[in-house]
Design a protein around this motif. Structure first.
Motif, PDB file in Angstrom:
ATOM      1  N   PRO A 151       0.878  -1.163   0.019  1.00 59.82           N
ATOM      2  CA  PRO A 151      -0.001  -0.023  -0.017  1.00 59.82           C
ATOM      3  C   PRO A 151       0.877   1.280   0.004  1.00 59.82           C
ATOM      4  O   PRO A 151       2.001   1.448   0.588  1.00 59.82           O
ATOM      5  N   ASN A 152       0.428   2.443  -0.579  1.00 59.38           N
ATOM      6  CA  ASN A 152       0.896   3.505  -0.565  1.00 59.38           C
ATOM      7  C   ASN A 152       0.283   4.694  -0.543  1.00 59.38           C
ATOM      8  O   ASN A 152      -0.740   4.872  -1.374  1.00 59.38           O
ATOM      9  N   PRO A 153       0.027   5.276   0.592  1.00 61.06           N
ATOM     10  CA  PRO A 153       0.763   5.221   1.931  1.00 61.06           C
ATOM     11  C   PRO A 153       0.707   3.790   2.630  1.00 61.06           C
ATOM     12  O   PRO A 153      -0.427   3.214   2.298  1.00 61.06           O
ATOM     13  N   ASN A 154       1.367   3.449   3.130  1.00 66.96           N
ATOM     14  CA  ASN A 154       1.311   2.079   3.940  1.00 66.96           C
ATOM     15  C   ASN A 154       0.147   2.077   4.907  1.00 66.96           C
ATOM     16  O   ASN A 154       0.186   3.168   5.770  1.00 66.96           O
ATOM     17  N   ILE A 185      -4.176   7.414  -0.882  1.00 65.92           N
ATOM     18  CA  ILE A 185      -3.373   8.508  -1.567  1.00 65.92           C
ATOM     19  C   ILE A 185      -3.634   9.533  -1.471  1.00 65.92           C
ATOM     20  O   ILE A 185      -3.061  10.533  -1.692  1.00 65.92           O
ATOM     21  N   ASP A 186      -5.177  10.129  -1.500  1.00 70.11           N
ATOM     22  CA  ASP A 186      -5.423  11.317  -1.522  1.00 70.11           C
ATOM     23  C   ASP A 186      -5.477  12.253  -0.274  1.00 70.11           C
ATOM     24  O   ASP A 186      -5.437  13.264  -0.663  1.00 70.11           O
ATOM     25  N   PHE A 187      -4.956  11.434   0.590  1.00 65.14           N
ATOM     26  CA  PHE A 187      -4.336  12.149   1.659  1.00 65.14           C
ATOM     27  C   PHE A 187      -2.796  12.539   1.816  1.00 65.14           C
ATOM     28  O   PHE A 187      -2.366  12.796   2.999  1.00 65.14           O
ATOM     29  N   ALA A 188      -2.247  12.360   0.654  1.00 69.09           N
ATOM     30  CA  ALA A 188      -0.551  12.164   0.527  1.00 69.09           C
ATOM     31  C   ALA A 188      -0.195  12.585  -0.637  1.00 69.09           C
ATOM     32  O   ALA A 188      -0.762  13.803  -1.137  1.00 69.09           O
ATOM     33  N   GLY A 189       0.806  12.110  -1.160  1.00 70.37           N
ATOM     34  CA  GLY A 189       1.623  12.639  -2.088  1.00 70.37           C
ATOM     35  C   GLY A 189       0.921  12.162  -3.384  1.00 70.37           C
ATOM     36  O   GLY A 189      -0.193  12.090  -3.669  1.00 70.37           O
ATOM     37  N   GLU A 190       1.805  12.287  -4.517  1.00 74.73           N
ATOM     38  CA  GLU A 190       1.259  11.899  -5.967  1.00 74.73           C
ATOM     39  C   GLU A 190       1.083  10.286  -6.128  1.00 74.73           C
ATOM     40  O   GLU A 190       1.869   9.569  -5.625  1.00 74.73           O
ATOM     41  N   SER A 191       0.010  10.265  -6.901  1.00 75.53           N
ATOM     42  CA  SER A 191      -0.280   8.745  -7.424  1.00 75.53           C
ATOM     43  C   SER A 191       0.573   8.069  -8.303  1.00 75.53           C
ATOM     44  O   SER A 191       1.082   9.132  -9.426  1.00 75.53           O
ATOM     45  N   ALA A 192       0.732   6.808  -8.001  1.00 73.45           N
ATOM     46  CA  ALA A 192       1.482   6.348  -9.367  1.00 73.45           C
ATOM     47  C   ALA A 192       0.893   6.120 -10.531  1.00 73.45           C
ATOM     48  O   ALA A 192       1.411   5.597 -11.620  1.00 73.45           O
ATOM     49  N   ALA A 193      -0.399   6.861 -10.599  1.00 72.33           N
ATOM     50  CA  ALA A 193      -1.213   6.601 -11.801  1.00 72.33           C
ATOM     51  C   ALA A 193      -0.456   7.289 -12.932  1.00 72.33           C
ATOM     52  O   ALA A 193      -0.676   7.130 -14.021  1.00 72.33           O
ATOM     53  N   THR A 194       0.442   8.308 -12.510  1.00 65.42           N
ATOM     54  CA  THR A 194       0.966   9.117 -13.438  1.00 65.42           C
ATOM     55  C   THR A 194       2.182   8.318 -14.202  1.00 65.42           C
ATOM     56  O   THR A 194       2.564   8.707 -15.237  1.00 65.42           O
ATOM     57  N   LEU A 195       2.359   7.248 -13.606  1.00 67.12           N
ATOM     58  CA  LEU A 195       3.399   6.362 -14.165  1.00 67.12           C
ATOM     59  C   LEU A 195       2.923   5.070 -15.165  1.00 67.12           C
ATOM     60  O   LEU A 195       3.832   4.607 -15.797  1.00 67.12           O
ATOM     61  N   ILE A 196       1.584   4.978 -15.464  1.00 61.50           N
ATOM     62  CA  ILE A 196       1.102   3.915 -15.741  1.00 61.50           C
ATOM     63  C   ILE A 196       1.411   3.978 -17.728  1.00 61.50           C
ATOM     64  O   ILE A 196       1.695   2.889 -17.849  1.00 61.50           O
ATOM     65  N   LYS A 210     -12.458   6.038   1.318  1.00 59.89           N
ATOM     66  CA  LYS A 210     -11.732   6.710   2.283  1.00 59.89           C
ATOM     67  C   LYS A 210     -12.143   8.105   1.959  1.00 59.89           C
ATOM     68  O   LYS A 210     -12.929   8.810   2.803  1.00 59.89           O
ATOM     69  N   SER A 211     -11.415   8.643   1.127  1.00 60.44           N
ATOM     70  CA  SER A 211     -11.348   9.921   0.783  1.00 60.44           C
ATOM     71  C   SER A 211     -12.754  10.412   0.123  1.00 60.44           C
ATOM     72  O   SER A 211     -13.215  11.720  -0.052  1.00 60.44           O
ATOM     73  N   ARG A 212     -13.572   9.722  -0.343  1.00 63.19           N
ATOM     74  CA  ARG A 212     -14.905   9.904  -0.879  1.00 63.19           C
ATOM     75  C   ARG A 212     -16.091   9.527  -0.096  1.00 63.19           C
ATOM     76  O   ARG A 212     -17.314   9.537  -0.634  1.00 63.19           O
ATOM     77  N   SER A 213     -15.784   9.035   1.079  1.00 63.27           N
ATOM     78  CA  SER A 213     -16.657   8.871   2.107  1.00 63.27           C
ATOM     79  C   SER A 213     -17.911   7.899   1.577  1.00 63.27           C
ATOM     80  O   SER A 213     -18.911   7.886   1.923  1.00 63.27           O
ATOM     81  N   ILE A 288       4.064   9.029  14.094  1.00 68.46           N
ATOM     82  CA  ILE A 288       4.644   8.863  12.716  1.00 68.46           C
ATOM     83  C   ILE A 288       4.011   9.839  11.884  1.00 68.46           C
ATOM     84  O   ILE A 288       2.908   9.908  11.829  1.00 68.46           O
ATOM     85  N   PRO A 289       4.956  10.669  11.314  1.00 64.17           N
ATOM     86  CA  PRO A 289       4.224  11.697  10.326  1.00 64.17           C
ATOM     87  C   PRO A 289       3.257  10.906   9.145  1.00 64.17           C
ATOM     88  O   PRO A 289       3.899  10.126   8.681  1.00 64.17           O
ATOM     89  N   SER A 290       2.069  11.341   9.203  1.00 62.25           N
ATOM     90  CA  SER A 290       1.012  10.616   8.406  1.00 62.25           C
ATOM     91  C   SER A 290       0.854  11.280   7.101  1.00 62.25           C
ATOM     92  O   SER A 290       0.743  12.492   7.061  1.00 62.25           O
ATOM     93  N   SER A 291       0.459  10.387   6.190  1.00 62.44           N
ATOM     94  CA  SER A 291       0.299  10.683   4.910  1.00 62.44           C
ATOM     95  C   SER A 291      -1.142  10.083   4.492  1.00 62.44           C
ATOM     96  O   SER A 291      -1.464  10.075   3.465  1.00 62.44           O
ATOM     97  N   ALA A 292      -1.786   9.788   5.697  1.00 58.65           N
ATOM     98  CA  ALA A 292      -3.217   9.037   5.313  1.00 58.65           C
ATOM     99  C   ALA A 292      -4.249   9.892   6.374  1.00 58.65           C
ATOM    100  O   ALA A 292      -3.886  10.751   6.806  1.00 58.65           O
TER     101      ALA A 292
END
Ligand code: PMP
Length: 351
Positions: A151-154, A185-196, A210-213, A288-292
């Protein structure tokens, strides 16, 4: 064991989800749900769609897949797969890309569904070591025999692995599928979707829970190159040729279309997360600094299990995992500001 059970039933090791208590005054911070309701547009769309319930849903979910593809700047619906929550998308992915003869890799501290799926589908696995600060060690995921998932964030550590490291994992597993589970991921950095477009072995999985309730609606999706999506569709069609139900399709589509609501509420949760982390710190927790949308925290003197039980007695439910090396940590979902005030006030009474 029942003599009628198949070897698959015997291999099951069912996942135990977070407790679902029904106390009237319960503050539920244990399963990373969103404290805010979904967009009002979601309610309108679902209400309208009830008129069509006598009809089967679309077997291909074209409208939702096209909307999600455009949200991520991908070519089109051929890059998107839809499932009943990301848990189902994960299960189909294990079947589509991992083999019973080849060990997959995932971090030793991670989402507890992965070993459950590996066992049921008879896929061997290696749990790779983390760095001392609990961050994922990318090198440990290199050259996996059967593929990689993380998972990213784990979860439950809340730590984001920078995209540069994700790319290293992709490059060092050129002939194996690397699944990046981006539930938070919506609470964090960039999604790996940009690498597809760059990596033919990358499958990104996300959720509306999560981010869309929309945890109750059960809509998850995978993003990837067409050959990976085609494999998932083949597996799905062998079980059930429909994707998800009509209400879920309509609700998820409305959620993706209401971009302003989504942006406003994720920003709110991030702000509350940062404020709560500071308050916990002041109470003697290292956080722990959270990205989630949750915090992973350990108290300097009081045992996590004791805090968990004292909170539960006072109707505040957080998550405690009773296993090494995280047995002294609590995972706390970020709620509204008022809910977090109640958590902090309750903690002040017991610490
Ligand atoms: N992946 C991770 C890392 C999670 O924490 C969760 C939620 N517990 C999921 C996937 C599954 O989410 P859902 O099935 O609701 O989409």
């Amino acid at each position: 064991m029942n003599k009628f059970w198949s070897s698959m039933v015997k291999r099951t090791d069912p996942y135990v989800p977070g407790e679902q208590l029904n106390e009237p005054d319960l503050l539920k911070l244990n399963t990373n749900e969103n404290p805010y309701p979904p967009s009002p547009k979601v309610f309108e769309a679902i209400q309208k769609e009830t008129e069509n319930l006598k009809l089967y849903p679309s077997p291909t979910a074209d409208d939702l897949r096209t909307e999600i593809a455009s949200h991520f700047n991908l070519a089109g619906k051929e890059n998107i797969f839809i499932g009943n929550g990301s848990d189902e998308v994960l299960a189909f992915s294990f079947m589509a890309f991992f083999e019973p003869s080849e060990a997959i890799r995932f971090p030793a501290v991670t989402y507890s569904f992965y070993p459950v799926y590996a066992k049921i589908f008879d896929i061997p696995y290696v749990e790779t070591e983390l760095n001392e600060d609990f961050s994922i060690k990318p090198e440990a995921l290199f050259n996996a025999q059967g593929g990689v998932i993380f998972p990213n964030p784990n979860a439950p550590t809340s730590i984001y692995l920078p995209l540069q490291s994700v790319q290293e994992v992709l490059k060092n597993n050129p002939d194996k599928v690397v699944i990046v589970d981006e539930a938070y991921i919506d609470f964090a950095g960039e999604s790996a979707a940009t690498l597809i477009s760059e990596y033919d072995n990358l499958l990104v999985i996300q959720t509306t829970s999560k981010s869309r309730s929309l945890a109750g609606l059960r809509v998850g999706y995978a993003l990837g190159q067409k050959h990976l999506i085609d494999a998932l569709i083949r597996i799905k069609d062998s079980f059930n040729s429909y994707t998800i139900d009509r209400l879920a399709l309509a609700g998820a589509l409305a959620s993706f279309r209401d971009k302003a609501y989504f942006k406003e509420h994720t920003a709110k949760i991030i702000a509350t997360r940062e404020k709560t982390a500071e308050q916990l710190h002041a109470l003697g927790f290292s956080v722990i600094p959270s990205s989630a949308n949750f915090l992973f925290a350990k108290h300097e003197s009081k045992k996590a299990e004791e805090i968990y039980l004292s909170l539960k007695e006072r109707n505040v439910l957080v998550r405690h995992f009773g296993k090494q090396p995280i047995d002294n940590y609590l995972r706390i979902t970020v709620g509204t500001d008022a809910e977090m005030d109640r958590l902090i006030d309750t903690l002040k009474k017991i610490i």
